[in-house]
Each structure stands twice: as C-alpha cells, then as structure tokens.
Design a protein around this motif. Sequence first.
Motif, mmCIF file in Angstrom:
data_model
loop_
_atom_site.group_PDB
_atom_site.id
_atom_site.type_symbol
_atom_site.label_atom_id
_atom_site.label_comp_id
_atom_site.label_asym_id
_atom_site.label_seq_id
_atom_site.Cartn_x
_atom_site.Cartn_y
_atom_site.Cartn_z
ATOM 1 N N SER A 87 0.828 -1.286 0.052
ATOM 2 C CA SER A 87 0.021 -0.004 0.164
ATOM 3 C C SER A 87 0.945 1.233 -0.165
ATOM 4 O O SER A 87 0.677 2.266 -0.634
ATOM 5 N N TYR A 91 0.984 4.181 -2.914
ATOM 6 C CA TYR A 91 1.157 5.670 -2.720
ATOM 7 C C TYR A 91 2.386 6.365 -3.085
ATOM 8 O O TYR A 91 2.114 7.466 -3.693
ATOM 9 N N SER A 113 -4.023 2.332 -3.411
ATOM 10 C CA SER A 113 -3.200 2.209 -1.994
ATOM 11 C C SER A 113 -4.421 2.272 -0.974
ATOM 12 O O SER A 113 -4.399 1.654 0.088
ATOM 13 N N ILE A 116 -5.673 -1.472 -0.513
ATOM 14 C CA ILE A 116 -4.642 -2.411 0.005
ATOM 15 C C ILE A 116 -4.518 -2.263 1.445
ATOM 16 O O ILE A 116 -4.279 -2.946 2.231
ATOM 17 N N GLY A 117 -4.629 -0.873 1.772
ATOM 18 C CA GLY A 117 -4.583 -0.324 3.089
ATOM 19 C C GLY A 117 -5.790 -1.009 4.076
ATOM 20 O O GLY A 117 -5.660 -1.299 5.146
#
Lengths: 212, 113
Positions: A87, A91, A113, A116-117
Amino acid sequence: MIVAGLHDDPPGPGTVLWADIDHEHDMMSTRMLGFWLYMLSDSLIFAALFAAYAVLSYPTSFMGGPTPRDVASPLYGYAETVVLFTSVFAYGMVMVKLRHDLPRAAIGWLLVSFLIGAFFIGMETHELRDVALAGGPPQRSGFLSIFWCVVVAHGVHLLFGLLWMLVMVAQIARDGFTQLVTYRLANLKVYWLYQGLIWTFVYTFVYLRGSI
Amino acid sequence: MSVDNTKPWEHPEVSLSSAGKYFTGYVVTLALLGVSLLLVREHAMTAFNLLATISVLAFLTTIAKLVFLFHLDFSETQRWNTLTLMLNVPLLILSVGLTSWMFQVLFRRVMMH
C-alpha cells in the motif's frame, strides 16, 4: 538575498546582518516542514507506547494469561507487512503521477493504495478478534492491555490515513493539482510512509521478539 | 528559495519522487524484514543475539525507508527535515531505552520471578 556562511569574511562596518525587506515565503515548503515536525512529535507517542510495551512484557505482567508468543504470529505478521508495504509503494506511485501531472492516474493509484490499506485493516481486525476469542481481551492482563494499545494505536492511524485518501480523491477530482491539493498529497505521503515505518518496529519488537 | 508556483507539481519536494526509488525501498525493506523472520523461525542463534540481530535489521530497514521512500539527505530541499529527525532520534532512544533499562534493573532486583 545575502547568505552568511562559516567561511565568509569577518563582519566589518559594511556588513549587512539581515534583509530589510521580507522575501516571499514558499507556502508549500513551509506547510510540509510543519507537518513533518508534527509527525516527529507523533513518533514520541509511539516511543511512549513502545517503552510501556517493554515494561509490561515481563512474565509477571502476563498474569497467567496469553504471552507474546500466543498472540502474535511472526508469519501472519509478515503477511501483514507485505500488504502494508505494498500500500505504501502504491502511494509512492501517486506521488510519481503527481510529479508528471497525471491526475486520473494519481486517483487510480490512490484507490489502489486505499484498497490494500483497507485489506490490512481487515487482516488486523481478524487477528485481534481471534486473540480476543482465545482468551486475550485487553483487560485480561497488563501485557494484553499494552499489546492491544500498540496495535490499535497503529491501526487507528491507518484508519485516519484511509479517510484522508478518500478526501484527496475528491479534492483531485474537483480541483486538479492545485497548490493546496499538491502539498496535502505530499503531507499524506509522509503520513502514510510513516505508518509503514512504525510498523517495522511493531513487527520487529512485538511479533518477532515475542517468538524468540 | 524561490519556486514557480504556477506548476505546483514541479515543487522541489514533489520532484524527488521516483518509481525506481520507491520500488527499491519496497524490495529492500521487505527483504530485510524477511531475513529477520527467517532467523526467528529457525531460532538461528541465542535469544540475546537474535534480539540484537533483528534490532540491527530493523535499524537498517529504517535507514532504507528514510533514504528510498522519504528521500532524506542534506540537499537544500531536505536538510531541515533531516536535521529535525536527527535531533528527534535521541529523544526516542532516551525515552524507550532509559525506561526499558530502568525496569529491567528493577525487575531483576525486586520483583518476584
């Protein structure tokens, strides 16, 4: 602008010590440095939590309950590490797209991002629920209190980062890469990368150290 | 430092971003923590040495992140970030280190175990 350095001539009667007029400030740099200082102060919060973790991880603090080995699996923790760092990398790509003035691609990477975060938060929630169900809620012992505190403090930071990402998606879509949007994206970069940095210590000193 | 404000994405701090560096940072940090994982799973050394080794690996991971992801260096753009971090690190080490040391000694001397 006159810049005085170590190797300049010694001051004499004609030396100009400061500028008479105020020069223009770089608003973006000023705000980014301010946010950086804020993140450094945030690191002291984690220092306090890690200090408390070190103090509360002696056998007397287990109160006969679960030990570090029981609540933190190094292998599952590494899977979480891979997810979080991915993640963070996504970013990074947001910043690359920003640099090349590609707003739509930046929004795409922001969403990657974010997803996935969010998956990382899901993994952590799953893990903590298992710990709670296996007789390890935070109130069980001093050790479990600080274990939950460290992991949840990091998780709450991530939740705010995810919220910030959604706000930035909306701002890029509405305004494009204006000065305000650009410095906010740069600050969110520092914020998100910093969470990956803190996780390095959570993983090493909570997950790995517990299994030594 | 004067900056052309008409193109915010050309700001010096944004210009530091590079896909290659982010990818290098991603691979290096995962590899370093992967080594830590392997050492711990294999119980490759005594407990004290293992803790010392994974601490060093965590430190190296931190350096890799600061260099490849945060782009910290002593350039005009980044030097204040680097300097304030360097001033902050002793505070972190003192707050964690002195507390741990104090309680380790306390535990050894007075607590029942």
